[in-house]
Design a protein around this motif. Structure first.
Motif, short mmCIF file in Angstrom:
data_model
loop_
_atom_site.label_atom_id
_atom_site.label_comp_id
_atom_site.label_asym_id
_atom_site.label_seq_id
_atom_site.Cartn_x
_atom_site.Cartn_y
_atom_site.Cartn_z
N GLY A 32 0.78 -1.23 0.00
CA GLY A 32 0.00 0.00 0.00
C GLY A 32 0.82 1.28 0.00
N LYS A 33 2.10 1.18 -0.33
CA LYS A 33 2.97 2.35 -0.33
C LYS A 33 3.36 2.74 -1.75
CE LYS A 33 5.02 1.31 4.18
NZ LYS A 33 6.29 1.05 4.90
N VAL A 34 3.58 4.04 -1.92
CA VAL A 34 4.09 4.56 -3.20
C VAL A 34 5.61 4.61 -3.11
CG1 VAL A 34 4.11 6.51 -4.78
CG2 VAL A 34 2.00 5.90 -3.56
N PHE A 35 6.28 4.08 -4.11
CA PHE A 35 7.75 4.17 -4.07
C PHE A 35 8.27 4.39 -5.49
CE2 PHE A 35 7.26 -0.18 -5.41
CZ PHE A 35 8.40 -0.50 -6.11
N THR A 36 9.50 4.88 -5.53
CA THR A 36 10.16 5.15 -6.82
C THR A 36 11.51 4.45 -6.84
OG1 THR A 36 11.20 7.17 -5.98
CG2 THR A 36 9.05 7.41 -7.06
N GLU A 37 11.98 4.18 -8.03
CA GLU A 37 13.28 3.52 -8.18
C GLU A 37 13.78 3.73 -9.60
OE1 GLU A 37 13.13 -0.67 -7.85
OE2 GLU A 37 11.46 -0.91 -9.26
N THR A 38 15.06 3.44 -9.80
CA THR A 38 15.65 3.40 -11.14
C THR A 38 15.94 1.94 -11.43
OG1 THR A 38 16.64 5.58 -10.86
CG2 THR A 38 17.54 4.17 -12.59
N TYR A 39 15.31 1.45 -12.49
CA TYR A 39 15.38 0.01 -12.77
C TYR A 39 15.47 -0.20 -14.27
CZ TYR A 39 14.49 -4.98 -11.97
OH TYR A 39 14.59 -6.34 -11.91
N THR A 40 16.14 -1.31 -14.66
CA THR A 40 16.25 -1.64 -16.08
C THR A 40 15.15 -2.61 -16.46
OG1 THR A 40 18.65 -1.34 -16.00
CG2 THR A 40 17.75 -2.56 -17.89
N GLY A 41 14.21 -2.10 -17.22
CA GLY A 41 13.09 -2.93 -17.63
C GLY A 41 13.14 -3.23 -19.12
N SER A 42 11.96 -3.46 -19.69
CA SER A 42 11.88 -3.83 -21.11
C SER A 42 12.30 -2.69 -22.02
CB SER A 42 10.46 -4.29 -21.46
OG SER A 42 9.53 -3.25 -21.17
N LEU A 43 12.18 -1.45 -21.58
CA LEU A 43 12.57 -0.29 -22.38
C LEU A 43 13.95 0.24 -22.02
CD1 LEU A 43 9.20 1.71 -22.40
CD2 LEU A 43 10.07 0.10 -24.11
N GLY A 44 14.65 -0.48 -21.16
CA GLY A 44 15.97 -0.05 -20.72
C GLY A 44 15.87 0.62 -19.36
N PRO A 45 16.99 1.19 -18.85
CA PRO A 45 16.98 1.86 -17.54
C PRO A 45 15.99 3.02 -17.53
CG PRO A 45 19.23 1.52 -18.33
CD PRO A 45 18.33 1.21 -19.48
N SER A 46 15.24 3.10 -16.44
CA SER A 46 14.23 4.16 -16.36
C SER A 46 14.02 4.54 -14.91
CB SER A 46 12.91 3.71 -16.97
OG SER A 46 12.39 2.60 -16.24
N VAL A 47 13.54 5.78 -14.73
CA VAL A 47 13.11 6.25 -13.42
C VAL A 47 11.62 6.02 -13.37
CG1 VAL A 47 12.87 8.25 -11.91
CG2 VAL A 47 14.95 7.98 -13.30
N ARG A 48 11.16 5.25 -12.41
CA ARG A 48 9.76 4.83 -12.38
C ARG A 48 9.16 5.00 -10.99
NH1 ARG A 48 10.31 -1.44 -13.77
NH2 ARG A 48 11.40 -0.51 -15.55
N ALA A 49 7.84 5.08 -10.97
CA ALA A 49 7.07 5.11 -9.72
C ALA A 49 6.01 4.01 -9.80
CB ALA A 49 6.42 6.47 -9.53
N VAL A 50 5.85 3.26 -8.71
CA VAL A 50 4.84 2.19 -8.64
C VAL A 50 3.85 2.55 -7.56
CG1 VAL A 50 4.43 -0.27 -8.32
CG2 VAL A 50 6.58 0.51 -9.37
N VAL A 51 2.52 2.59 -7.94
CA VAL A 51 1.47 3.08 -7.05
C VAL A 51 0.39 1.98 -6.94
CG1 VAL A 51 -0.29 4.85 -6.72
CG2 VAL A 51 1.92 5.45 -7.71
N PRO A 52 -0.11 1.71 -5.73
CA PRO A 52 -1.18 0.70 -5.59
C PRO A 52 -2.54 1.26 -5.99
CG PRO A 52 -0.61 1.61 -3.44
CD PRO A 52 0.37 2.19 -4.42
N VAL A 53 -3.41 0.37 -6.49
CA VAL A 53 -4.80 0.69 -6.80
C VAL A 53 -5.65 -0.02 -5.75
CG1 VAL A 53 -6.67 0.57 -8.48
CG2 VAL A 53 -4.29 0.90 -9.25
N PHE A 54 -6.38 0.76 -4.95
CA PHE A 54 -7.16 0.19 -3.86
C PHE A 54 -8.59 -0.09 -4.31
CE2 PHE A 54 -3.85 2.70 -1.78
CZ PHE A 54 -3.31 1.75 -0.92
N GLY A 55 -9.07 -1.27 -3.93
CA GLY A 55 -10.45 -1.65 -4.17
C GLY A 55 -11.26 -1.53 -2.89
N PRO A 56 -12.40 -2.22 -2.83
CA PRO A 56 -13.23 -2.21 -1.62
C PRO A 56 -12.44 -2.72 -0.42
CG PRO A 56 -14.47 -3.07 -3.47
CD PRO A 56 -13.06 -2.98 -3.94
N GLY A 57 -12.62 -2.08 0.69
CA GLY A 57 -11.93 -2.50 1.91
C GLY A 57 -10.47 -2.18 1.90
N SER A 58 -10.05 -1.17 1.06
CA SER A 58 -8.64 -0.74 0.96
C SER A 58 -7.72 -1.91 0.60
CB SER A 58 -8.18 -0.10 2.29
OG SER A 58 -8.94 1.05 2.59
#
Length: 537
Positions: free
Chosen positions: A128-154
């Protein structure tokens, strides 16, 4: 044999060239350091802006109602892929990926990768936390943020990742670096240009001399200033002392540091102060201080037609003036002897002629009378004055005065022992000789029909030497009395290098040197009375 050209090392560079090189190095180092700091700041700012941007995009997508609604459909990708691409294009990020909690992609810029596993860390987002990182993915190294999507009951029902590739950030940073580089080059050019101007000015002022040579010149300069006996004084255009060597301080009779002081604070005679600040050159001008006779020469200093001050050279003329006085006395003695020899020859011819014409009694009477007159004066002087220099002076001045038609009388109370070690005989000759000469001149000029005469009294008692010279001249009025001992004062026109107006000034100087007093009064003519501390031997 081939001769190699001499090597010119850094130590042989002129001060201007060394300063230019140092300034260029300093400016280049400052510009390089500034450019590096600006680069690091720009890189950090670019990455921080990218992190903020991808975080905002990911949170916005996660909060969108249609995302949660699409997740409940059998084919979420059909709804989410077009939506994610619109968001990606509008926000200018490189990817917006919506995935299941297990990391299976529902969207991707490359549709072929939809359904595959997301490359990156998701553990923090699953909690349930927002975090950022620099990671090498399918498009190469990138600065990214990963955010949760909350449904019913959080409950976390999906994840949203948004990112910008490092290549895009690097391209943006390069664009900013061009501006920084342009500014750095401009600053470097301005700095080097300013250094060149300063170097050119310094080269003109130092005449291209190397620092080692400047150091040597300064050492010689200091050595010469302390070694020469002559005085050297530099006076600024504001009337303050800029430089004064040891000889100058000694000749002027000042102690301590005088650099920076105004001329008025040195206690010099007014005539000497005027010479120091004169805008016209002065050559070998005689000036008197309380203890010395100085030969003063001055030369104005100008730079680029601007007055900078005055260079003053001082030479001690005290001993020379004393020797000149003694020489004048000796010349007077010689003239007196010559005149006496001439008169003696006349008297001898007269005596011989009286004998030849048969008048031996009158010849003896004439010779005896002349001998008695001369012997009487000699016996009086020798008996009263034990100091041989003063006795010779009085006899010589008496003969000289008689030759000029002036009667010089020595009073009966005259009595002086030998001079003690505290007073130099030459100074007594200066005082008494000049007073008698002045009295003889005054008696001749102001006789007014009467026989000119000078009366001399010299006695030493009770620890005091008393000298009194009175003449039958016109005397001095009160206004003149205050000026008679000033250098240059005279009732006669100047003649020669030194000129008149020096004798009485030397008298005043000698009296002040021994802590005595001199008084000018009036009887028939002028009366000069001198009192000096005295201890007979």
């Amino acid at each position: 044999m081939s001769s190699k050209p001499p090597r010119v090392g850094l130590r042989r560079w002129s001060l201007a060239r060394q300063l230019l090189a140092l300034q260029v190095v300093v400016v280049a180092a400052l510009v390089g350091t500034g450019f590096l700091l600006a680069y690091l700041d720009a890189s950090s700012a670019t990455r921080a802006r990218a992190t903020d941007q991808v975080t905002s995009v990911a949170q916005t997508v996660a909060d969108a109602p249609n995302v949660l609604a699409a997740l409940s459909t059998p084919e979420p990708s059909g709804v989410l892929q077009p939506f994610a691409e619109r968001v990606r294009v509008d926000t200018r990020v490189d990817f917006v990926t919506i995935m299941s909690p297990t990391g299976i992609r529902f969207t991707h810029p490359n549709p072929a990768l939809i359904g595959q596993h997301f490359l990156g860390n998701t553990a923090e987002a699953l909690r349930g936390k927002v975090f950022t990182e620099t990671y090498t993915g399918s498009l190469g190294p990138s600065v990214r943020a990963v955010v949760p999507v909350f449904g019913p009951g959080s409950k976390v029902v999906a994840l949203v990742a948004a990112g910008i590739t490092v290549d895009v950030l690097s391209s943006e940073l390069r664009d900013r670096l061009w501006t920084l580089a342009t500014v750095a080059v401009a600053v470097l050019a301005i700095g080097v240009g300013g250094s060149l101007l300063v170097s050119a000015r310094l080269k003109r002022q130092t005449h291209g001399v190397a620092p080692a040579e400047l150091s040597t010149l300064f050492s010689y300069h200091e050595a010469v200033l302390h070694a020469v006996r002559e005085g050297l004084v530099l006076v600024g255009k504001d009337g303050r002392i800029v430089l004064c060597n040891d000889g100058g301080r000694e000749l002027l009779g000042v102690e301590g540091e005088v650099v920076g002081k105004p001329i008025d604070d040195l206690g010099l005679p007014e005539s000497l102060e005027a010479a120091f600040t004169s805008t016209e050159p002065v050559t070998d001008e005689i000036h008197l201080t309380d203890t010395r006779v100085l030969v003063v020469s001055t030369a104005p200093v100008r730079s680029a037609d601007r007055a900078m001050g005055t260079v003053v050279t001082l030479r001690d003329h005290t001993d020379m003036q004393a020797l000149t006085g003694e020489l004048d006395s000796a010349r007077g003695f010689a003239e007196s002897l010559r005149s006496q020899a001439h008169e003696a020859a006349n008297r001898l011819h007269t005596i011989v002629s009286l004998v030849e014409i048969g008048r031996p009694e009158q010849a003896v009477e004439f010779a005896t009378a002349e001998l008695e007159l001369a012997q009487r004066l000699t016996d009086q002087v020798v008996g009263a004055v034990a100091e041989p220099v003063l006795a010779a002076l009085l006899l010589g001045k008496a003969a000289e005065a008689a030759e000029r038609g002036v009667e010089l009388t020595i009073t009966p109370d005259t009595a002086i022992g030998e001079v003690d070690a505290g007073i130099a005989p030459r100074d007594l000759v200066t005082v008494l000789g000049n007073l008698i000469d002045n009295g003889v001149d005054a008696a001749i000029d102001g006789s007014a029909g009467r026989r000119p005469g000078v009366v001399v009294t010299a006695r030493a008692d009770a620890g005091e030497l008393f000298l009194r010279v009175a003449d039958t001249g016109a005397g001095l009025d009160d206004a003149t009395v205050s000026e008679v001992f000033r250098r240059g004062w005279s009732t006669k026109p100047a003649d020669g290098l030194v000129g008149r107006g020096l004798g009485l000034a030397l008298v005043g100087q000698a009296v002040r040197r021994y802590g005595g007093t001199i008084e000018v009064t009036r009887d028939i003519g002028a009366v000069f009375t001198v009192r000096l501390p005295w201890h007979a031997r």
